[in-house]
Design a protein around this motif. Sequence first.
Motif, PDB file in Angstrom:
ATOM      1  N   ILE A   7      10.261  13.930  -3.134  1.00 21.17           N
ATOM      2  CA  ILE A   7      10.463  12.483  -4.300  1.00 21.17           C
ATOM      3  C   ILE A   7      11.620  11.562  -4.172  1.00 21.17           C
ATOM      4  N   ARG A   8      12.914  12.366  -3.548  1.00 22.04           N
ATOM      5  CA  ARG A   8      13.501  11.805  -3.531  1.00 22.04           C
ATOM      6  C   ARG A   8      13.707  11.351  -1.997  1.00 22.04           C
ATOM      7  N   VAL A   9      13.593  12.168  -0.949  1.00 18.89           N
ATOM      8  CA  VAL A   9      13.449  12.203   0.776  1.00 18.89           C
ATOM      9  C   VAL A   9      12.402  10.465   0.923  1.00 18.89           C
ATOM     10  N   TRP A  10      11.194  10.637  -0.600  1.00 17.92           N
ATOM     11  CA  TRP A  10      10.507   9.703   0.368  1.00 17.92           C
ATOM     12  C   TRP A  10      10.593   8.200  -0.483  1.00 17.92           C
ATOM     13  N   SER A  11      11.297   8.451  -1.454  1.00 20.28           N
ATOM     14  CA  SER A  11      11.897   7.151  -1.891  1.00 20.28           C
ATOM     15  C   SER A  11      12.435   6.501  -1.189  1.00 20.28           C
ATOM     16  N   LEU A  12      12.820   7.001  -0.449  1.00 13.65           N
ATOM     17  CA  LEU A  12      14.558   6.693   0.932  1.00 13.65           C
ATOM     18  C   LEU A  12      13.472   5.856   2.024  1.00 13.65           C
ATOM     19  N   GLY A  24      11.923   2.622   0.427  1.00  5.93           N
ATOM     20  CA  GLY A  24      12.840   1.613   0.345  1.00  5.93           C
ATOM     21  C   GLY A  24      13.489   0.852   2.389  1.00  5.93           C
ATOM     22  N   LEU A  25      13.464   1.747   3.117  1.00  6.13           N
ATOM     23  CA  LEU A  25      14.015   1.833   4.489  1.00  6.13           C
ATOM     24  C   LEU A  25      12.730   1.008   5.013  1.00  6.13           C
ATOM     25  N   ASP A  26      11.346   1.071   5.057  1.00  8.28           N
ATOM     26  CA  ASP A  26      10.625   0.643   5.007  1.00  8.28           C
ATOM     27  C   ASP A  26      10.034  -0.934   4.648  1.00  8.28           C
ATOM     28  N   LEU A  27      10.105  -0.967   3.262  1.00  7.05           N
ATOM     29  CA  LEU A  27      10.686  -2.254   2.710  1.00  7.05           C
ATOM     30  C   LEU A  27      11.569  -3.497   3.106  1.00  7.05           C
ATOM     31  N   LEU A  28      12.804  -2.495   4.436  1.00  7.76           N
ATOM     32  CA  LEU A  28      13.963  -3.252   4.553  1.00  7.76           C
ATOM     33  C   LEU A  28      13.301  -3.835   5.659  1.00  7.76           C
ATOM     34  N   ARG A  85       0.930  -1.060   0.097  1.00  7.69           N
ATOM     35  CA  ARG A  85      -0.049  -0.098  -0.140  1.00  7.69           C
ATOM     36  C   ARG A  85       0.552   1.146   0.322  1.00  7.69           C
ATOM     37  N   HIS A  86       1.919   0.985   0.809  1.00  7.43           N
ATOM     38  CA  HIS A  86       3.052   2.034   0.811  1.00  7.43           C
ATOM     39  C   HIS A  86       3.245   2.579  -0.550  1.00  7.43           C
ATOM     40  N   LEU A  87       4.349   1.572  -1.344  1.00  4.67           N
ATOM     41  CA  LEU A  87       4.224   1.545  -2.444  1.00  4.67           C
ATOM     42  C   LEU A  87       3.477   2.382  -3.122  1.00  4.67           C
ATOM     43  N   LEU A  88       2.291   1.861  -3.472  1.00  5.97           N
ATOM     44  CA  LEU A  88       1.053   2.395  -4.281  1.00  5.97           C
ATOM     45  C   LEU A  88       1.390   3.910  -4.308  1.00  5.97           C
ATOM     46  N   ALA A  89       1.156   4.251  -2.648  1.00  7.48           N
ATOM     47  CA  ALA A  89       0.645   5.887  -2.134  1.00  7.48           C
ATOM     48  C   ALA A  89       2.220   6.242  -3.192  1.00  7.48           C
TER      49      ALA A  89
END
Length: 181
Positions: free
Chosen positions: A153-158, A161-165, A121-125
């Motif tokens: 966008i750069r901060v949110w990408s990070l 990624g951290l959320d995935l880890l 869901r976070h990825l979709l958001a």
Amino acid sequence: MNGIAWAIVICEILFWVFIVSGLVARYIGKKETLGLVLFAMTPLVDLALLALTGYDMYRGSTATMAHGIAAIYIGVSIAYGKSMIRWADDQFCFYILKTKKKPAKKTGMAFAKHDFVNWLRHLLAFIIGAGLLFLLTNLIGNAERTEAFGQLIRVWSLVVGLDLLITLSYFIWPRPNRRTA
């Protein structure tokens, strides 16, 4: 706080006013149709915020973090909206109506799988929000005016990624069952 920041605050308040009103209409007022209509108002709040942000940018405003957060808000609202309504419904039934048991906390692989669904869901958001930011950037066509969008966008990408880890860590080190006596 600028106008867009206030619009975000107002839209967030309206989102929850429509949710709570829908729950009250559904359960206390026994007006199922009215409850559904009130729930259906929540996407209109998102559309209003999108229109306000787009109009502000169209008028010549330089993008701020508030403009970018409006896109994040819309992405999160679309990706999490149904699950937030379900959560609010469960909480209302448990705390107000006393008709449901408190849901058991997930542990182990059940929690890991649940958290992975939330990461999706976070990825979709992110896809929706970043897509809106990318669209606005291209529509405006002025890199100086939309610089804040790229930073966001750069901060949110990070963060994604951290959320995935963190999510993947629950598959390696499952959340223990901590019952209290």
